[in-house]
Design an enzyme around this catalytic site. Structure first.
Site, PDB file in Angstrom:
ATOM      1  N   GLU A  10      21.323 -14.038 -39.954  1.00  0.00           N
ATOM      2  CA  GLU A  10      21.682 -15.401 -39.462  1.00  0.00           C
ATOM      3  C   GLU A  10      22.565 -16.314 -40.482  1.00  0.00           C
ATOM      4  OE1 GLU A  10      21.566 -15.398 -36.327  1.00  0.00           O
ATOM      5  OE2 GLU A  10      20.105 -13.887 -35.884  1.00  0.00           O
ATOM      6  N   ASP A  12       8.456 -14.215 -34.367  1.00  0.00           N
ATOM      7  CA  ASP A  12       9.056 -15.170 -33.370  1.00  0.00           C
ATOM      8  C   ASP A  12       8.372 -16.689 -33.511  1.00  0.00           C
ATOM      9  OD1 ASP A  12      10.020 -12.966 -31.927  1.00  0.00           O
ATOM     10  OD2 ASP A  12       8.444 -12.470 -30.617  1.00  0.00           O
ATOM     11  N   HIS A  35      29.509 -16.380 -32.673  1.00  0.00           N
ATOM     12  CA  HIS A  35      28.510 -15.935 -33.537  1.00  0.00           C
ATOM     13  C   HIS A  35      27.694 -14.384 -33.114  1.00  0.00           C
ATOM     14  CE1 HIS A  35      24.165 -16.808 -35.192  1.00  0.00           C
ATOM     15  NE2 HIS A  35      23.893 -16.053 -34.349  1.00  0.00           N
ATOM     16  N   GLU A  36      27.716 -14.326 -31.999  1.00  0.00           N
ATOM     17  CA  GLU A  36      27.156 -12.903 -31.454  1.00  0.00           C
ATOM     18  C   GLU A  36      28.295 -11.806 -32.126  1.00  0.00           C
ATOM     19  OE1 GLU A  36      24.095 -12.915 -31.196  1.00  0.00           O
ATOM     20  OE2 GLU A  36      24.025 -14.974 -30.357  1.00  0.00           O
ATOM     21  N   TYR A  49      19.465 -20.141 -40.424  1.00  0.00           N
ATOM     22  CA  TYR A  49      21.017 -20.201 -39.788  1.00  0.00           C
ATOM     23  C   TYR A  49      21.825 -21.163 -40.626  1.00  0.00           C
ATOM     24  CZ  TYR A  49      19.295 -17.977 -35.618  1.00  0.00           C
ATOM     25  OH  TYR A  49      19.005 -17.052 -34.551  1.00  0.00           O
ATOM     26  N   GLU A  86      22.913  -9.883 -30.321  1.00  0.00           N
ATOM     27  CA  GLU A  86      23.969  -9.170 -30.766  1.00  0.00           C
ATOM     28  C   GLU A  86      23.854  -7.788 -30.573  1.00  0.00           C
ATOM     29  OE1 GLU A  86      21.825 -10.998 -32.445  1.00  0.00           O
ATOM     30  OE2 GLU A  86      21.427 -10.056 -34.546  1.00  0.00           O
ATOM     31  N   HIS A  88      28.181 -11.053 -35.680  1.00  0.00           N
ATOM     32  CA  HIS A  88      26.921 -10.086 -36.014  1.00  0.00           C
ATOM     33  C   HIS A  88      27.517  -8.789 -36.147  1.00  0.00           C
ATOM     34  CE1 HIS A  88      23.223 -12.503 -36.539  1.00  0.00           C
ATOM     35  NE2 HIS A  88      23.137 -13.026 -35.313  1.00  0.00           N
TER      36      HIS A  88
HETATM   37  N1  BES Z   1      19.815 -12.564 -33.155  1.00  0.00           N
HETATM   38  C1  BES Z   1      19.534 -13.847 -32.737  1.00  0.00           C
HETATM   39  C2  BES Z   1      18.617 -14.115 -31.829  1.00  0.00           C
HETATM   40  C3  BES Z   1      17.383 -13.801 -32.287  1.00  0.00           C
HETATM   41  C4  BES Z   1      16.898 -13.997 -33.589  1.00  0.00           C
HETATM   42  C5  BES Z   1      16.391 -13.122 -31.591  1.00  0.00           C
HETATM   43  C6  BES Z   1      15.472 -14.003 -34.274  1.00  0.00           C
HETATM   44  C7  BES Z   1      15.090 -12.932 -32.134  1.00  0.00           C
HETATM   45  C8  BES Z   1      14.666 -13.277 -33.383  1.00  0.00           C
HETATM   46  C9  BES Z   1      21.161 -14.371 -31.940  1.00  0.00           C
HETATM   47  O1  BES Z   1      22.315 -13.769 -32.617  1.00  0.00           O
HETATM   48  C10 BES Z   1      21.082 -15.793 -32.272  1.00  0.00           C
HETATM   49  O2  BES Z   1      21.003 -16.248 -33.368  1.00  0.00           O
HETATM   50  N2  BES Z   1      21.102 -16.592 -30.990  1.00  0.00           N
HETATM   51  C11 BES Z   1      21.163 -18.073 -31.052  1.00  0.00           C
HETATM   52  C12 BES Z   1      22.656 -18.232 -31.183  1.00  0.00           C
HETATM   53  C13 BES Z   1      23.107 -19.581 -31.631  1.00  0.00           C
HETATM   54  C14 BES Z   1      22.746 -19.702 -33.188  1.00  0.00           C
HETATM   55  C15 BES Z   1      24.657 -19.848 -31.500  1.00  0.00           C
HETATM   56  C16 BES Z   1      20.558 -18.673 -29.888  1.00  0.00           C
HETATM   57  O3  BES Z   1      20.159 -17.586 -29.054  1.00  0.00           O
HETATM   58  O4  BES Z   1      20.392 -19.725 -29.647  1.00  0.00           O
HETATM   59 ZN    ZN Z   2      22.191 -14.795 -34.643  1.00  0.00          ZN
END
Ligand code: BES
Ligand code: ZN
Length: 629
Positions: free
Chosen positions: A346, A401, A323-324, A409, A299, A327
């Site tokens: 999330e 990570d 989703h993005e 989520y 995002e 955010h």
């Molecule tokens: N912000 C997250 C990605 C992220 C979270 C990167 C934690 C590093 C640490 C992004 O918004 C996300 O949630 N992406 C998901 C999307 C899905 C839930 C629709 C993904 O990449 O799978």
């Molecule tokens: Zn996210």
């Protein structure tokens, strides 16, 4: 040990500071500690920086991308406020950075680059002259910076130009900019980026679609953002508008398909504003990355980074865009103060995503997506340790990570769904609108959320909500009894057909799939028994051509079944899939499953080794444990 650890040996300040850095962060490699009552809920355990003494407020960046050496070099100027008048130093985070010098008003000052923690990098302590309000750090990145991926032309869609992108969340901004890498430090930024002349640079900031392609690009982010939202990409990029405030950047080969796939973005933006308050970032554009992008999306403000694996041709995977975009409210405007509070980003975003999808594509689609999300949560709950099923998770001693799951989520979203159901949708929407306004451009802890709820909904609806129940959701593992359970009529039909086929009451040729959406396919496949016979797999594949599916989510579900049952006709496709896609969510379950047998592990190792030079550092780290050394 930091690759460039000789630097701190060269530092004039080696362990000689009058004031020692008292980092919050402990070694992430140390054993995780048990949850204790003394937990300091607002402390960021993943940054060595000292914002409580000296707080960075603005970043001025001037960087050159050297594609030959795979380094970014230049300087970062940090403007700061002294919170504690007695403070004598500024401490920033770095990781594998080579520091050339540190100056205040053109004069070199002393600094100390501390020994590196393997997960969190090295604190850089800079001694401040009394009147200083800005420091400039001249530095360069390492070619293996954890937050930067350098791609060769072959790894792009056009195959002619190299590509670079950054991914800072959670703790990787420090690998390409020395800064206070904590989500509770917000800064505005300006940047000048120098690139090879034929390439275009874009950032999570104002991007001028009509800028001349001359190898020098300027950016401004006028709203204060946390460091994990600073992002840069460079490549052979072109722009196409999708609406008045929305557009897409992509390599020319992907531009038209992406703009068509995501043409509803403008409507999403409008309806989200209507329901949850004004969009505060001016434009909303998408950047389509090469397939090695390790996430579905990120995002980055004004410019979400998006995997090309969701361009399915039928808009079936556009929940990612919702989703993005969401955010922009939950995450970018109201931000988690520490990584323990990630669920505030999330969980709220997942809840908003469902609401956007329901409004734009109808209740049936929402119900299906909610059931798939719920099933994915259940799978995680079965696999996770109880302590990792807690929304306000204890991450001390761990890299955020390494603890990525559906808990923040889907469990977060279910908590909000329950509150919505108890107080009524209109009332809950009014609450959300106020919440986003109240905390706009602030970084907040789980406790701030609970306190706010205490003053608002808990007070207004004491007979419908209880604080004890909210705390149970936030601080206890699993799902509380009586939590909402999403239901889908469309899926009930799929269940009946699947059972009839499995019970041999129906031939595979009689399963009426013509009108199935991607979601129905996913539900059908994800809920097949773990073990299927070769005949059953063969029948499904020849009837529905699953091995050849070009929908990356359907292919993922099918390939997972193929691995579990060693269905070899799908293995060429599996190999190609693993080598061409670097999105961790799509490849990791396949590697994990393959690693369970010796033969599978050998196959995984072969694919991994071929793919590795094209995988992002995060994808390598997440999967290398599943293959032979
Ligand atoms: N912000 C997250 C990605 C992220 C979270 C990167 C934690 C590093 C640490 C992004 O918004 C996300 O949630 N992406 C998901 C999307 C899905 C839930 C629709 C993904 O990449 O799978
Ligand atoms: Zn996210």
């Amino acid at each position: 040990m930091n690759k460039f650890s000789w630097i701190w040996l060269a530092s004039p300040l080696l362990f000689a500071c009058s004031e020692t850095a008292t980092p919050n962060a402990q070694s992430a490699s140390a054993k995780p500690q048990p949850v204790t009552e003394q937990f300091e809920a607002s402390t960021d355990y993943h940054s060595f920086s000292n914002p409580d003494q000296v707080r960075v407020t603005h970043l001025d960046l001037d960087l050159t991308a050297d594609f030959e050496r795979r380094v970014l070099h230049g300087q970062a100027t940090l403007s700061f406020e002294r919170i504690d008048e007695a403070a004598k130093s500024l401490i920033v985070d770095t990781r594998d950075l080579m520091i050339d010098n540190v100056t205040v008003d053109g004069t070199k000052v002393d600094y100390d680059l501390k020994p590196a923690d393997p997960e969190l990098g090295s604190a850089l302590q800079i001694m401040l002259p009394e009147s200083a309000t800005k420091v400039t750090i001249a530095y360069q990145t390492s070619p293996s910076a954890s937050g930067v991926q350098w791609l060769s032309p072959e790894q792009t869609a056009g195959k002619q130009y190299p590509f670079l992108f950054t991914q800072a969340q959670a703790v990787h901004a420090r690998s390409f900019i020395p800064l206070q890498d904590s989500p509770q430090v917000r800064m505005t930024y300006e940047a000048t980026i120098h690139t090879p002349q034929e390439l275009l640079a874009v950032m999570s900031a104002s991007n001028d679609p009509d800028t001349a392609r001359d190898g020098e690009y300027h950016f401004t982010m006028a709203q204060p953002i946390p460091s994990y939202l600073i992002a840069l990409a460079i490549g052979n990029l072109e722009f196409q508008a999708m609406g008045e405030r929305t557009g897409v950047y992509a390599e020319p080969e992907l531009l038209a398909p992406a703009a068509a796939e995501f043409e509803d973005t403008e409507s999403m933006l409008e309806l989200t504003e209507k329901a949850f308050g004004p969009y505060q970032w001016d434009r909303y554009d998408l950047l389509i990355l090469p397939p090695s992008f390790p996430f579905g999306g990120m995002e980055n403000p004004r410019l979400s980074f998006i995997t090309p694996t969701v361009i399915a041709g039928d808009k079936s995977l556009v929940a990612l865009i919702a989703h993005e975009l969401a955010h922009s409210w939950s995450g970018n405007a109201v931000t988690n103060a520490t990584w323990r509070d990630l669920w505030l980003n999330e969980g709220f975003t997942t809840y908003l995503t469902y609401r956007i999808m329901e409004q734009l594509y109808g209740e049936d689609r929402y119900n299906m997506e909610a059931v798939l999300g719920y099933q994915s949560l259940q799978t995680d709950i079965e696999a996770l340790k109880a302590k990792d099923e807690i929304l306000a998770i204890d991450l001390r001693g761990r890299n955020p990570d390494d603890v990525f799951s559906d808990i923040p989520y889907e469990k977060g979203a279910l908590l909000l769904r329950e509150i919505e159901q108890k107080v009524g949708r209109d009332n809950f929407d009014a609450f959300l609108m106020d919440y986003f306004e109240h905390f706009s451009f602030q970084s907040i802890t789980t406790q701030s959320f609970i306190d706010y709820l205490d003053q608002t909904l808990l007070k207004q609806y004491p007979e419908k909500l209880s604080k004890q129940r909210i705390k149970q959701w936030i601080f206890e593992p699993g799902l509380p009894k009586g939590a909402p359970v999403p239901q889908s009529d469309a899926f009930a039909k799929i269940n009946r057909m699947r059972s009839a086929w499995l019970d041999q009451e129906m031939a595979v040729t009689d399963i009426k799939t013509q009108a199935w959406t991607t979601h129905e396919w996913l539900y059908f496949l994800n809920n097949l028994p773990q073990e299927l016979s070769a005949d059953q797999l063969q029948a499904l594949d020849s009837q529905f051509n699953l091995t050849a599916s070009q929908n990356n989510e359907i292919a993922h579900s099918w390939l997972l079944i193929a691995v579990k049952n060693e269905y070899k006709p799908a293995y060429d496709r599996l190999y190609e899939y693993l080598v061409n896609i670097g999105r961790n969510k799509l490849v990791k379950p396949l590697y994990r499953e393959l690693s369970k047998t010796e033969e599978g592990k050998a196959f995984a190792t072969k694919a991994f080794n071929e793919a590795k030079s094209g995988y992002h550092p995060l994808t390598i780290k997440a999967n290398q444990g599943f293959v032979e050394k």
